[in-house]
Design a protein around this motif. Sequence first.
Motif, PDB file in Angstrom:
ATOM      1  N   GLN A 164      -0.760  46.910 -31.178  1.00  0.00           N
ATOM      2  CA  GLN A 164      -1.196  46.223 -32.403  1.00  0.00           C
ATOM      3  C   GLN A 164      -2.614  45.668 -32.271  1.00  0.00           C
ATOM      4  OE1 GLN A 164       1.521  45.490 -30.663  1.00  0.00           O
ATOM      5  NE2 GLN A 164       3.354  45.588 -31.952  1.00  0.00           N
ATOM      6  N   LEU A 165      -2.969  45.253 -31.050  1.00  0.00           N
ATOM      7  CA  LEU A 165      -4.311  44.710 -30.805  1.00  0.00           C
ATOM      8  C   LEU A 165      -5.035  45.604 -29.804  1.00  0.00           C
ATOM      9  CD1 LEU A 165      -3.699  40.847 -30.589  1.00  0.00           C
ATOM     10  CD2 LEU A 165      -4.715  42.141 -32.465  1.00  0.00           C
ATOM     11  N   PRO A 166      -5.936  46.468 -30.255  1.00  0.00           N
ATOM     12  CA  PRO A 166      -6.661  47.352 -29.329  1.00  0.00           C
ATOM     13  C   PRO A 166      -7.415  46.583 -28.250  1.00  0.00           C
ATOM     14  CG  PRO A 166      -6.999  48.026 -31.613  1.00  0.00           C
ATOM     15  CD  PRO A 166      -6.293  46.708 -31.657  1.00  0.00           C
ATOM     16  N   GLN A 167      -7.868  45.343 -28.556  1.00  0.00           N
ATOM     17  CA  GLN A 167      -8.579  44.559 -27.556  1.00  0.00           C
ATOM     18  C   GLN A 167      -7.715  44.301 -26.325  1.00  0.00           C
ATOM     19  OE1 GLN A 167      -8.008  43.760 -30.729  1.00  0.00           O
ATOM     20  NE2 GLN A 167      -9.769  42.799 -31.720  1.00  0.00           N
ATOM     21  N   VAL A 168      -6.473  43.865 -26.570  1.00  0.00           N
ATOM     22  CA  VAL A 168      -5.554  43.557 -25.464  1.00  0.00           C
ATOM     23  C   VAL A 168      -5.120  44.843 -24.770  1.00  0.00           C
ATOM     24  CG1 VAL A 168      -3.294  42.601 -24.899  1.00  0.00           C
ATOM     25  CG2 VAL A 168      -4.774  41.438 -26.553  1.00  0.00           C
ATOM     26  N   LEU A 169      -4.814  45.872 -25.556  1.00  0.00           N
ATOM     27  CA  LEU A 169      -4.390  47.144 -24.981  1.00  0.00           C
ATOM     28  C   LEU A 169      -5.474  47.714 -24.068  1.00  0.00           C
ATOM     29  CD1 LEU A 169      -2.335  49.462 -24.843  1.00  0.00           C
ATOM     30  CD2 LEU A 169      -3.421  50.431 -26.876  1.00  0.00           C
ATOM     31  N   ALA A 170      -6.725  47.616 -24.476  1.00  0.00           N
ATOM     32  CA  ALA A 170      -7.828  48.140 -23.673  1.00  0.00           C
ATOM     33  C   ALA A 170      -7.917  47.419 -22.333  1.00  0.00           C
ATOM     34  CB  ALA A 170      -9.139  47.998 -24.442  1.00  0.00           C
ATOM     35  N   VAL A 171      -7.776  46.081 -22.327  1.00  0.00           N
ATOM     36  CA  VAL A 171      -7.847  45.331 -21.075  1.00  0.00           C
ATOM     37  C   VAL A 171      -6.725  45.742 -20.130  1.00  0.00           C
ATOM     38  CG1 VAL A 171      -7.603  43.030 -20.057  1.00  0.00           C
ATOM     39  CG2 VAL A 171      -9.061  43.367 -22.052  1.00  0.00           C
ATOM     40  N   ARG A 172      -5.524  45.835 -20.658  1.00  0.00           N
ATOM     41  CA  ARG A 172      -4.382  46.211 -19.802  1.00  0.00           C
ATOM     42  C   ARG A 172      -4.578  47.621 -19.228  1.00  0.00           C
ATOM     43  NH1 ARG A 172      -0.127  42.810 -19.703  1.00  0.00           N
ATOM     44  NH2 ARG A 172       0.135  41.301 -21.422  1.00  0.00           N
ATOM     45  N   LEU A 173      -4.995  48.553 -20.050  1.00  0.00           N
ATOM     46  CA  LEU A 173      -5.153  49.922 -19.569  1.00  0.00           C
ATOM     47  C   LEU A 173      -6.298  50.039 -18.567  1.00  0.00           C
ATOM     48  CD1 LEU A 173      -4.566  51.993 -22.825  1.00  0.00           C
ATOM     49  CD2 LEU A 173      -2.963  51.540 -20.967  1.00  0.00           C
ATOM     50  N   ILE A 174      -7.366  49.288 -18.774  1.00  0.00           N
ATOM     51  CA  ILE A 174      -8.489  49.332 -17.835  1.00  0.00           C
ATOM     52  C   ILE A 174      -8.065  48.795 -16.467  1.00  0.00           C
ATOM     53  CG2 ILE A 174     -10.737  48.309 -17.308  1.00  0.00           C
ATOM     54  CD1 ILE A 174     -11.378  48.494 -20.297  1.00  0.00           C
ATOM     55  N   VAL A 175      -7.388  47.646 -16.454  1.00  0.00           N
ATOM     56  CA  VAL A 175      -6.962  47.046 -15.181  1.00  0.00           C
ATOM     57  C   VAL A 175      -5.919  47.921 -14.493  1.00  0.00           C
ATOM     58  CG1 VAL A 175      -5.828  45.058 -14.126  1.00  0.00           C
ATOM     59  CG2 VAL A 175      -7.505  44.710 -15.951  1.00  0.00           C
ATOM     60  N   TYR A 176      -4.900  48.332 -15.241  1.00  0.00           N
ATOM     61  CA  TYR A 176      -3.856  49.160 -14.638  1.00  0.00           C
ATOM     62  C   TYR A 176      -4.414  50.514 -14.207  1.00  0.00           C
ATOM     63  CZ  TYR A 176      -0.620  45.773 -16.722  1.00  0.00           C
ATOM     64  OH  TYR A 176       0.048  44.626 -17.071  1.00  0.00           O
ATOM     65  N   GLY A 177      -5.294  51.092 -15.030  1.00  0.00           N
ATOM     66  CA  GLY A 177      -5.879  52.386 -14.682  1.00  0.00           C
ATOM     67  C   GLY A 177      -6.725  52.315 -13.424  1.00  0.00           C
ATOM     68  N   ALA A 178      -7.544  51.258 -13.316  1.00  0.00           N
ATOM     69  CA  ALA A 178      -8.370  51.098 -12.120  1.00  0.00           C
ATOM     70  C   ALA A 178      -7.508  50.969 -10.869  1.00  0.00           C
ATOM     71  CB  ALA A 178      -9.261  49.869 -12.276  1.00  0.00           C
ATOM     72  N   LEU A 179      -6.398  50.211 -10.983  1.00  0.00           N
ATOM     73  CA  LEU A 179      -5.508  50.043  -9.836  1.00  0.00           C
ATOM     74  C   LEU A 179      -4.762  51.341  -9.530  1.00  0.00           C
ATOM     75  CD1 LEU A 179      -4.938  47.737  -7.944  1.00  0.00           C
ATOM     76  CD2 LEU A 179      -2.998  47.064  -9.360  1.00  0.00           C
ATOM     77  N   PHE A 180      -4.442  52.102 -10.580  1.00  0.00           N
ATOM     78  CA  PHE A 180      -3.778  53.392 -10.409  1.00  0.00           C
ATOM     79  C   PHE A 180      -4.643  54.329  -9.567  1.00  0.00           C
ATOM     80  CE2 PHE A 180      -0.052  54.053 -13.278  1.00  0.00           C
ATOM     81  CZ  PHE A 180       0.583  55.031 -12.516  1.00  0.00           C
ATOM     82  N   ILE A 181      -5.931  54.287  -9.786  1.00  0.00           N
ATOM     83  CA  ILE A 181      -6.852  55.141  -9.041  1.00  0.00           C
ATOM     84  C   ILE A 181      -7.148  54.556  -7.659  1.00  0.00           C
ATOM     85  CG2 ILE A 181      -9.192  56.082  -9.020  1.00  0.00           C
ATOM     86  CD1 ILE A 181      -9.042  56.210 -12.068  1.00  0.00           C
ATOM     87  N   TYR A 182      -7.239  53.215  -7.577  1.00  0.00           N
ATOM     88  CA  TYR A 182      -7.638  52.580  -6.329  1.00  0.00           C
ATOM     89  C   TYR A 182      -6.584  52.737  -5.231  1.00  0.00           C
ATOM     90  CZ  TYR A 182      -8.553  48.942  -2.905  1.00  0.00           C
ATOM     91  OH  TYR A 182      -8.754  48.263  -1.728  1.00  0.00           O
ATOM     92  N   ILE A 183      -5.310  52.544  -5.572  1.00  0.00           N
ATOM     93  CA  ILE A 183      -4.263  52.520  -4.535  1.00  0.00           C
ATOM     94  C   ILE A 183      -4.211  53.839  -3.757  1.00  0.00           C
ATOM     95  CG2 ILE A 183      -1.775  52.404  -4.169  1.00  0.00           C
ATOM     96  CD1 ILE A 183      -1.650  50.272  -6.343  1.00  0.00           C
TER      97      ILE A 183
END
Length: 478
Positions: A164-183
């Motif tokens: 519903q809020l692209p702002q919040v969705l973008a933050v979650r996906l950026i953080v989770y995505g970065a960690l997905f690649i980092y681990i």
Amino acid sequence: MSLDKSHSDNRIQSLALRWRRRLEVFFPSKRITVEQARRLKKQMHDFSRGGLALFWQRQGIYAGAAILCGFYYSIPIAVLCYVLCQLTDLFDSFISLRVINRKDHSFRHSIVLLKWLFLSNTLSTLAVAIFTYLIAKLEGPTEHFSSLFFLFAAGLFAAVNNHQLPQVLAVRLIVYGALFIYIPGADIWNQHTSYQSTAWLHFATSLFVLYFVLECSVIFLRLYQKGLDQLDELRAERDRAQESYEVKSQFVSVVSHELRTPLTSINGSLTLLRDSDLSKNPDSAARMLDIAHKNSLRLSKLINDLLDIQKMEAHKMTYIFASVDLGELIDEAAESVTPYADQFETTIRVTQPKQPITIRGDHERMMQVLDNLLSNAVKFSHPGSYIELGASLQDGLPMLEVRDYGIGIPDDAHNKVFEKFSQVDNSDRRDFDGTGLGLSIVRQIVEDHDAEIDFESAPGEGTRFFITFPVAPDTADE
């Protein structure tokens, strides 16, 4: 030295402006439309309501993850991360309750609440990311099944429930995505594994899963945005239906009034003529016939106005364009309206242009425009006053002007002047007759001539209507 400092200051200001514009995508600060503000409010309400509805599901996820972490890895870390997730989730729920129970529905307050939602969800995202990162560290350089699965679940949960809020969705996906690649990427970097190692397979699998989560996020976001668009269309359709109903009500009120008055006069005059001995009182008979004639003309004008409106709405209005001399036009218009003005003891003063001015237009339709403007000016003028009618060149463009010194137009009625069936007083007992169609017809005819009409008015001081025409093609090269 001063030039270098000035150049550095300009670069800083340019960078600050660039980041400010980027932040405005997340937190719009400029003036927006009422529909956009209402849409943002609904997005925030849907987001908060959905978050509160899933409160206990999140509690189950946190508890299950903490139990698994404590049983297989570390109880202290499990307790610490569980408490951290609980604190951020409670803070997030508190902000969501504020959004749902808000009493201030202004756009400014929506932006304040949006920032609080952004902050609370960012903290919640970081808490989940820290939990997952610590589990990955406890797992060591291995397949990271638990940590990556927790990340996958968190990302999918965000895609399904935070769109519903692209702002919040973008933050979650950026953080989770970065960690997905980092681990998995950190294992490859630290161990210097070859391409034949399964670590690269795990890394490629993580990218595939991340793509899947991002694709799901886009799908749910588009579906929600499409639902909002459809809701806006339904709301707009409802508003149009309401406007049509109001116009219909005004039409019935105006037309019934405009029909009743002249028909009553005609009926009364004809009744007197029928019941009276015309040979004994010929003057009275002539007066009755004159009243009936004037009111029949009034009915004819009403019907013509309705027919013109119908033609304009159907885009079937026809024009015969030719060269029209504005000096001759205003003389003819003044002569045509003078008998009507004499009834109100009003005179028309004509100001001829200093040089001949020609436009390309339909002579009869332009006469109709001036007839409507002058008739209105006469109707709303005080007895004994005068009306100014003139033609001139303003900034090289031909202009017609009609000015009266009558009652003027109230400030709160300015936006209704050119609307159909609109008058200052729409009640059945208004002081001035008229259908409220004249100025609407005038504006449409003027616009069909590629011209512009506007007005200036002050209550008690009068009104000035002016029409600006484009330069006629045959005079543009002179």
